[in-house]
Design an enzyme around this catalytic site. Sequence first.
Site, PDB file in Angstrom:
ATOM      1  N   GLU B  65       0.828  -1.210   0.000  1.00  0.00           N
ATOM      2  CA  GLU B  65       0.000   0.000   0.000  1.00  0.00           C
ATOM      3  C   GLU B  65       0.862   1.259   0.000  1.00  0.00           C
ATOM      4  O   GLU B  65       1.841   1.351   0.729  1.00  0.00           O
ATOM      5  CB  GLU B  65      -0.932   0.004   1.225  1.00  0.00           C
ATOM      6  CG  GLU B  65      -1.850   1.202   1.249  1.00  0.00           C
ATOM      7  CD  GLU B  65      -3.046   1.014   2.185  1.00  0.00           C
ATOM      8  OE1 GLU B  65      -3.674  -0.064   2.116  1.00  0.00           O
ATOM      9  OE2 GLU B  65      -3.333   1.929   2.971  1.00  0.00           O
ATOM     10  N   TRP B  97      -6.703   7.216  -1.021  1.00  0.00           N
ATOM     11  CA  TRP B  97      -7.526   8.306  -1.559  1.00  0.00           C
ATOM     12  C   TRP B  97      -7.517   9.414  -0.530  1.00  0.00           C
ATOM     13  O   TRP B  97      -7.952   9.188   0.604  1.00  0.00           O
ATOM     14  CB  TRP B  97      -8.941   7.766  -1.761  1.00  0.00           C
ATOM     15  CG  TRP B  97      -9.930   8.668  -2.437  1.00  0.00           C
ATOM     16  CD1 TRP B  97     -10.896   9.427  -1.812  1.00  0.00           C
ATOM     17  CD2 TRP B  97     -10.121   8.856  -3.836  1.00  0.00           C
ATOM     18  NE1 TRP B  97     -11.670  10.072  -2.732  1.00  0.00           N
ATOM     19  CE2 TRP B  97     -11.206   9.737  -4.001  1.00  0.00           C
ATOM     20  CE3 TRP B  97      -9.471   8.373  -4.966  1.00  0.00           C
ATOM     21  CZ2 TRP B  97     -11.667  10.142  -5.249  1.00  0.00           C
ATOM     22  CZ3 TRP B  97      -9.931   8.767  -6.203  1.00  0.00           C
ATOM     23  CH2 TRP B  97     -11.010   9.654  -6.339  1.00  0.00           C
ATOM     24  N   ASN B 458      18.544   7.023 -22.367  1.00  0.00           N
ATOM     25  CA  ASN B 458      18.562   5.928 -21.407  1.00  0.00           C
ATOM     26  C   ASN B 458      18.493   6.505 -20.009  1.00  0.00           C
ATOM     27  O   ASN B 458      19.476   7.057 -19.529  1.00  0.00           O
ATOM     28  CB  ASN B 458      19.862   5.116 -21.507  1.00  0.00           C
ATOM     29  CG  ASN B 458      20.140   4.654 -22.915  1.00  0.00           C
ATOM     30  OD1 ASN B 458      20.409   5.473 -23.785  1.00  0.00           O
ATOM     31  ND2 ASN B 458      20.079   3.380 -23.130  1.00  0.00           N
ATOM     32  N   SER B 486      21.310  -1.493 -28.326  1.00  0.00           N
ATOM     33  CA  SER B 486      21.944  -2.638 -28.967  1.00  0.00           C
ATOM     34  C   SER B 486      21.521  -3.919 -28.285  1.00  0.00           C
ATOM     35  O   SER B 486      21.087  -3.906 -27.136  1.00  0.00           O
ATOM     36  CB  SER B 486      23.471  -2.516 -28.902  1.00  0.00           C
ATOM     37  OG  SER B 486      23.886  -2.425 -27.558  1.00  0.00           O
TER      38      SER B 486
END
Lengths: 646, 646
Positions: B65, B97, B458, B486
Amino acid sequence: MVNETQPTCSASSSSKSEGGSSSGSEGSKESSRCSTPVLDAERHERLRDRMRRRQDSGDKWFSLEFFPPRTANAAVNLISRFDRMGAGGPLFIDVTWHPAGDPGSDKETSSMIIANTAVNYCGLETILHMTCCNQTKEDITGHLQKAKRLGLKNIMALRGDPSGEEWEEEVGGFNYAVDLVKHIRSEFDDYFDICVAGYPTGHPEAESYEADLRHLKEKVFAGADFIITQLFFRSETFLKFMKDCQAIGITCPIIPGIFPIQGYHSLRQLVKLSKLEVPQEIKDVIEPIKDNDAAIRNYGVELAVSMCRELLDSGMVHGLHFYTLNREVATTEVLKRLGIWKEDPRRPLPWAVSAHPKRRVEDVRPIFWASRPKSYIYRTQEWDDFPNGRWGNSSSPAFGELKDYYLFYLKSKSPREELLKMWGEELTSEESVFEVFTCYITGEPNKNGHKVTCMPWNDDPLATETNLLKEQLEKVNRRGILTINSQPNINGKPSTDPIVGWGPSGGYVFQKAYLEFFTSSEIVTALLKVLKKYELRVNYHIVNVKGQNITNAPDLQPNAVTWGIFPGREIIQPTVVDPVSFLSWKDEAFALWIEQWAKLYEEESPSRMIIQYIHDNYYLVNLVDNDFPLENCLWQVVDDTFELLN
Amino acid sequence: MVNETQPTCSASSSSKSEGGSSSGSEGSKESSRCSTPVLDAERHERLRDRMRRRQDSGDKWFSLEFFPPRTANAAVNLISRFDRMGAGGPLFIDVTWHPAGDPGSDKETSSMIIANTAVNYCGLETILHMTCCNQTKEDITGHLQKAKRLGLKNIMALRGDPSGEEWEEEVGGFNYAVDLVKHIRSEFDDYFDICVAGYPTGHPEAESYEADLRHLKEKVFAGADFIITQLFFRSETFLKFMKDCQAIGITCPIIPGIFPIQGYHSLRQLVKLSKLEVPQEIKDVIEPIKDNDAAIRNYGVELAVSMCRELLDSGMVHGLHFYTLNREVATTEVLKRLGIWKEDPRRPLPWAVSAHPKRRVEDVRPIFWASRPKSYIYRTQEWDDFPNGRWGNSSSPAFGELKDYYLFYLKSKSPREELLKMWGEELTSEESVFEVFTCYITGEPNKNGHKVTCMPWNDDPLATETNLLKEQLEKVNRRGILTINSQPNINGKPSTDPIVGWGPSGGYVFQKAYLEFFTSSEIVTALLKVLKKYELRVNYHIVNVKGQNITNAPDLQPNAVTWGIFPGREIIQPTVVDPVSFLSWKDEAFALWIEQWAKLYEEESPSRMIIQYIHDNYYLVNLVDNDFPLENCLWQVVDDTFELLN
C-alpha cells in the site's frame, strides 16, 4: 545504388518531411505496408505484373496449355499431371474452352472446373479460355461471374469457331474476340487479366496479314494485357511478327506459342485445324519415319529446342508458351534442355499454396492435412478470411461438412482391385492391418508380393522427409502404432536445404518432432502412464471416434511445429498442431477407414469387421516433442510404452 | 490424472459428441480459445481470480500500500519505487484516496494519476481507494468512470472520515462503505473488483465487535470480492477475526494488513488515527530506544517477520498486505526474510508489460523504445487495438504527438547541475560528446571525475545484457559511432537464462544482433559502401532529422529481432525493427538532443551549438544482422567502415 525510400504511410509523424526521392517503396495503396509477411512477392501480384517483373529481371519463363479431358478418370490423371508439371515452375497454365463439352458447367471435366482445380487445388496461376461466338451476353456474363467466384483471375478472350459452315456476322452479338474483350472490361472493369491470340502468319480468315495485325491492335487497345500466338515452325516467323506488331504500336508482351511435334497424326490434325503449312524441310524428315513415334518425338524435341534457343537468344523473347496436348514427356524434355525447367523449385511454404486470390495471405495450416492438402483446401473453401501469421486469429474454424469431401479427385487414384492387392484381399486379424502399414513404410512387397504405394490417409508414396524416420516408423507400425503423419525435429537448417527447406534464401527453418498414429486402447493406457514422465516436454492429443478427448494442451492453443526465420521479416509459422481443428481432422481420419478401406469388402465379411472394429475402438494420437534442439524423444516415449506393456 | 477435455468450441463438428467429463478446458466464454498466445495466464485474469488461483496452488503472495505524494518530485521518486518494488512480484499495489488532495484530478500527485501510472506505466495490478462520505452520486460516478477509462479495474470502497467533528447520517447519501459497494455494482455491474476494509478489533465507531462483523458481512453481500484488514499487532487477533467472519458466513478472501514498525513517530501517528492500542510488550521495547531509528526499524522487522510467519503457518493465510508508508527498506527486508520476495522474477516478455486491460494482449513492440518504455506506452495510449503476435496487423500505427511526451516522469530524474557534471559543463568539440557516450558505456569517470549514469535516451544505467557488448561499444563510441541501443545475437538459450531469458520455462529464446547509433554523414557515406558487401545479411535504416531515409528493408515489413519458442504455444515475437515506427522514434530520438542536452546550456553558447550541429547533421542508423546463428557481423561492418575512412 542507395535505395531512398519515402514511406507512403500517412499516419507517421514524419510523412510530411521533405528530402529523398520516392522510389523503392512497394507499399500497397490501401495501407502503408502488406498486412502479412511477404515471403514471395509474386504470390501477391497479378499475372501481367509478374510477367513484367520477370521481363525486367531477365528471368526466362514458360507456360503450359492443356485441354479439358473427356472422362472423370482422365481428369484425375490430368490433375496429377498438373501437380507434376507444376513442380517445374510454369508462370501459368491455360485451359482451353470446348463449346461442345458444356465448358462452363459443374461437370468434373468442364473447362471451368478443370481451371478451378488448377488454381485452387494445384496452386497454379491459370488462364481460362473463353469463346464468344454464338453466345448471348447473359451466358458470357454468367461464365465470367462464375470464373470470378471460383478465384480465376485471367481470361483468354477468343472468338471461337462458328457453328455453321459459313461465318455470318450477328448484329449486336459477339462476332469477334474484340467484342469479348470490351465486354469483360465494361462488366468487370480491371478485375481480369485478359489475353488474346496473335497469328504470326495472319488469321486464316483475315483479308490480309496487315488487316489481321490491325485486328490484333484493336484487341489490345480494347483492354487486352498480353498476346499468346498461334504455333509456327520457324523462329523468323515469330520475330518478324513481333517487329510488325511493335511497328504499329502494340507494346504489350507477346508470347510465342511453341508446339513440339509429338507424333505424325497429332501434327496432321493440328495443321488441318489451324490451316497452317508445314515447311517442306520438316515434312521431308517426318514422312519417312511417320510410324516411329519415338523417332518423331525426338525430332520434335530437337526442333523445338533449337527454335526456342533462337527466340531466347534474339533478346526479344522472355517467355515461351507450350501447346502440351496434355502430354508430359516432350514438353518437359524441351524445357529441361533449355534450362528453364526448375529442377529444385524453392517452396515458398512447407505446403503447396493455393492460387485463389483470397488465399494469397494464407500462411498457416494445421499439420493434420499434410498428406491431404486438397481435402484441406476443399473443406476450407468457404472461409472468408485466412488466418495469416497466427492460427489463433481464426476463432472456431468451421470446416466443410464431411459428407462433401468425396470430391472426385480426393478419391483414391487406384481402382478397387489394385487396392485389394495392396491392402489385402482378406484380413484375418488386426495384425494383418499392421502388416499393411509396415509395408507402406518399408516399400517392401506384402506377403502376396504387392507393394503398398498408397494408404487411405496418404495418396502418394512417402515424403522424402519421412525417409529420415523410416527405421523407427517400421518398428512401431509392426507393433500396432499405425502412423499416418510425422516429421523430424529440425534445429535451424538453411532455408535452401533440399529436403526440409522452404521460403526465401538466407533464412533458417525449424521443426518440432511430430508423430500421429492410430492405436489400440491398451497401448493408449500404457502411453498415458509413460507421458506423465514427459509432461511439459511432450504435448499430446488423444481422441477416439466417439469424441473422447484427452490432452495436456493449455487453453486450446495451437502449437507451432514448423517455423522459419528470414532476413528482414517477421517469423513465419506455417504449420501448427491445433487442438480445435484436430477434432475436425479426427472425423475425416476415422471416416477414411470405412469409406476407403472397409467398403472394399462385403458387408458382414470378417475383413470388413476387422476394419470396423479398429474404427470403433482405436484412438487417434498426436504427439509433439517441444524440445526441438535435443534429440527427438518421441521414439523413446513409444519404446517406454512397449516396455511397460511387456 | 488424465485431463479429459471436452472443448467448448461450438463450431467444431465433434462438439456434440459424447464421452469424457468436462474438466480442464480453460476456454473463455466468448470464443473457443484465447485469440493470443497466452504466455502468462495471470495476465488475462482479473484480480479476484488471480487471488483464487494463488490460493488453490498454495503460492504465498504479498501486496503493497502506498499513499499519493505531495510534490511532483516526490511523485517521480515514488514511481521509481514502484518499478523497484514491482520487481519483487507483488500481486497488487493499492493507492490511498486523500479527499483533501483533489484525489480524482489530473494533477501529477493525485490518487487517480498515481494509480494510473502504476497500472499503465509500471505494469502493476492496482487497487484505487475511494471514499464516499460527503460526496454526491455524480462525483462518485465521475471518479469511477474516469478510473475505468484509465484502465483501473479494482476499487477499495471506503466510507472515509467525515469532515465535521460529529458523524451525521445524510439521508439518501453515501453514509457507509456499503452504499459505495452497492453503487458500484448498480452502475458498473461486474466491471470492477471491489475490496472492503475489515477491522480485526472492530471499527472504532462501531457499537460492538459483533455489530461491526455484521456490517462487514453486509459489504460482502452487497458485492465486495475480498477484504483487507486494518493493521493489528498480534497474529491471534487476526486469526480469531477470520474465524468469526467465517462463522457468520463470510467466505471471500480476507487479507491481513501488516504494518512493520519503522519509527517511533510514524507508529504514534498511525495509532492515533486508527484508534488502536499498542500492546504493552511492544511499548516496553520501543520507549527506551525511541530516538534510535535503526534500532526501532530492526525491531519492527523482527516483529513483523515473526507475526507473518505465524499467520502463514496457520494455513489460513495465503497473502499479506503491507502498509509501506511509501518506504522500501523495512517491507522489502520482511518480504525477503519470509522468502516471498521474488529474487529472480521471470519476465513474461523481454519488455515490461502494462497492466491496462486493453494492453493485456499486447505482445510485440518496436525495439527502438527499449530504454524508454514509458514513453512508448504514453505515445500509444490512444490505440484501441494492440498488435498481438504480429506487428503487421496494425497498419499505419499513429503515435501520439511529440509535444505531449514531456510527461513529468519521462523527464530526467537528475537535476540540471548533475546532468552538467555528467555531460560536460562546457563542450569544445564533437569529440567531447563522443567522450560522454564512451564514459556512459565504460562506467569510468569523465575527465572531471564524474560518472555518467544516464543519457537522454537511457534513463537508467546500462542493461546487464549490454555488458555483453561493452568492449566493442567502447571502441566504436570513442570514434564517433554514438550508440543508444543494442542487443547481442542469441541462438536458442533456455527461456530461464538469467540475462536474456523471458517467458515460461521449457522454452528457447533467440535474438538477431541489433545496433542503433547516431553518426556523422562522413561515416554514413563510408558505411553505405561497406554495407553493399553485406546485402541480405544486414538490414539497415539510416535517417536524418529532415526525414531523408535510406533503407534496404523490403516492402516496409518489420523484422523480428527477438522471438521465443515455448512448449505447446505459437511462436512469440515480442520485439521488431519496424520501418514505419522508426520514423516516429527518429523524431523523438533527435528531439532528445535538444530538449534534454542542448537546453542545459545558454542559447548561442558554443556547447549548445555543438549539440545543435549534431542534431542537424548527424544520422540515426539501425543495423540488424539477420544471420543469428553465426558470429555477430555488425562489429565487422563498423571496423570495415573505419578502415575505409582511414
